[in-house]
Write a protein that holds these residues in place. Sequence first.
Motif, mmCIF file in Angstrom:
data_model
loop_
_atom_site.group_PDB
_atom_site.id
_atom_site.type_symbol
_atom_site.label_atom_id
_atom_site.label_comp_id
_atom_site.label_asym_id
_atom_site.label_seq_id
_atom_site.Cartn_x
_atom_site.Cartn_y
_atom_site.Cartn_z
ATOM 1 N N ASN A 111 16.135 3.802 3.693
ATOM 2 C CA ASN A 111 15.920 3.003 4.912
ATOM 3 C C ASN A 111 14.448 3.020 5.327
ATOM 4 O OD1 ASN A 111 18.647 2.429 5.004
ATOM 5 N ND2 ASN A 111 19.117 4.029 6.510
ATOM 6 N N GLN B 185 12.529 0.746 3.009
ATOM 7 C CA GLN B 185 12.759 -0.661 3.321
ATOM 8 C C GLN B 185 11.965 -1.100 4.548
ATOM 9 O OE1 GLN B 185 17.042 -0.722 3.506
ATOM 10 N NE2 GLN B 185 17.263 -1.025 1.295
ATOM 11 N N SER B 186 11.760 -0.171 5.486
ATOM 12 C CA SER B 186 10.930 -0.508 6.653
ATOM 13 C C SER B 186 9.481 -0.727 6.239
ATOM 14 C CB SER B 186 11.023 0.597 7.710
ATOM 15 O OG SER B 186 10.332 1.768 7.306
ATOM 16 N N ALA C 53 8.618 -1.940 3.291
ATOM 17 C CA ALA C 53 8.612 -3.205 2.564
ATOM 18 C C ALA C 53 8.568 -4.399 3.511
ATOM 19 C CB ALA C 53 9.829 -3.289 1.650
ATOM 20 N N SER C 54 9.172 -4.239 4.690
ATOM 21 C CA SER C 54 9.212 -5.350 5.651
ATOM 22 C C SER C 54 8.011 -5.346 6.596
ATOM 23 C CB SER C 54 10.501 -5.292 6.473
ATOM 24 O OG SER C 54 10.573 -4.087 7.213
ATOM 25 N N SER C 55 7.188 -4.299 6.517
ATOM 26 C CA SER C 55 6.043 -4.190 7.412
ATOM 27 C C SER C 55 4.926 -5.135 6.970
ATOM 28 C CB SER C 55 5.523 -2.752 7.418
ATOM 29 O OG SER C 55 4.294 -2.663 8.104
ATOM 30 N N ILE C 56 4.204 -5.677 7.927
ATOM 31 C CA ILE C 56 3.073 -6.559 7.615
ATOM 32 C C ILE C 56 1.738 -5.819 7.795
ATOM 33 C CG2 ILE C 56 4.305 -8.670 8.207
ATOM 34 C CD1 ILE C 56 2.859 -8.649 10.905
ATOM 35 N N PRO D 247 7.584 -1.231 -1.045
ATOM 36 C CA PRO D 247 6.875 -2.509 -1.210
ATOM 37 C C PRO D 247 6.114 -2.591 -2.531
ATOM 38 C CG PRO D 247 5.614 -1.051 0.202
ATOM 39 C CD PRO D 247 6.858 -0.295 -0.187
ATOM 40 N N ALA E 222 2.983 -4.925 -2.180
ATOM 41 C CA ALA E 222 2.177 -4.780 -0.965
ATOM 42 C C ALA E 222 0.687 -4.876 -1.288
ATOM 43 C CB ALA E 222 2.469 -3.430 -0.299
#
Length: 487
Positions: A156, A159-160, A162-165, A189, A192
């Motif tokens: 989890n 995955q956070s 991977a979704s971070s910008i 990521p 990334a």
Amino acid sequence: MTSAGLTNVTDVSVLDGVISWKPTTNATNQIKYQNVVFVLDHSQASSSGSAKTGYIIAALVEDSEKSPEERFQLLLLATDSVPDELLRRFRIGGLPDYLRPVKGEQDVDVIVSTKSGVGLSQLFWQTVLQPLWNSVDELSSEVNVVITQDEHSVRNFAQSLASSISKSKRTVVLLSGDGGIVDLINGGPHDAQQQPLLAVLPLGTGNALFSSLHKPLWVSQDGKIQDISSIILGLRTLFKGVSANLPLFYASFPSGSRIVKFKPAANKEEEIPAEDNSAAAALHLAKEEIQVSHLYGAVVASYGFHSSLIYESDTPEYRVHGDKRFGMVAEQLLRESHPYIAQVDVRHPSLSEWETIPRNEHTYVLVTPLSNLERTFTISPASKPLDGKLRLVHFGNIGGERTMDAMMKAYDGGKHVGLKWDDGHEVRYEEVDEVRVTILEEDERWHKVCIDGTIVDIPKGGQLSVRKEDKSGFQILVDSRVLPSSS
């Protein structure tokens, strides 16, 4: 764990690998050279801008025979003078940049995997790493500490990411075994802009990735294993390491493949009888299944004896035995001596043609970029840290006694390589770019493949494919002496 805190000492000296000081602290006034983690030179520290002088010698004494609470003894010795011999080897001037969070520029995470190994990670964080970190520089509130709550916590977290910008650099300090690493790289990521830097403190059971990346530091040139703790090597690398690309491989699976995990029995009727601790009985535990098409790996992909051993030993009942559980389950599997029915195809470096291994009964099929699956278990002696080369170890249906002989020779510095028998069987060992294993077994028990400790059940006729992954997406913190250019 016991610690004297920061203790003022004088007259520090080194003689025959033993460091001594005055006065006596914690009923001791000496430690071995290999117990030193670092020597902090306040005159080089740059973070606080203060006019501090002197040094802090940080050392860790580990005794695996003691209870968890007493296993680690951290010593922090403050002194005005340190022998040049210690400074040349262990001096640091403060916290490295990759451990120093800066908003918008550098993020730092600490993942404490509470279930790794025999469950020492949280105790180690609270009583060793946190005070050690604070002795260099007060631990910033901006360091994100994640105490895992269940087996999904690391995935989890990944995955956070991977979704971070965020465009910040990121260091992730992992207090875990190989399982935490595979969860992170599979949820993280891969594309990334900034590749996360992983720093591993080996608190798992096998710790294959860590042991292989640090092998030149704990094996002497004549092949003898040196008496130095993996934890201390990990701490030294944490505070004084360099980043390098983490070699990965890519494993793909056919439709219908499932990650299979044991979970604790839901009721009394599901528990294994106390008088029956065999591997076969362990299979009666409830299982969790997750559909999967691919996984990234950094350690090992296997089919046969190795994958069965990992699968059937990964129950709550067996895990309490730590690494002893592998021997318990191996004994059962060797008695059964099952011939694994599969077709194995290999593609070698720089070649486009595929070779089919001329047999369909196998005992051991294992692909790895690493030298060691455990500190003393050398599965691929030609592998070097960070070389990124995949190597295949495999042999046919040779029976339990000869399988055990091959495994024991792997514990003897990798002497299983080239092992041959009079009936034509041998242990084959070769560099590969890709391997395919087509499962031909009827019984589902023998459909399991292992990717870095994760077990995947492949349906009959399905194919496991393992190939090198050119773009890792992750950096790994290593000792500078293991870099290819320094060998």
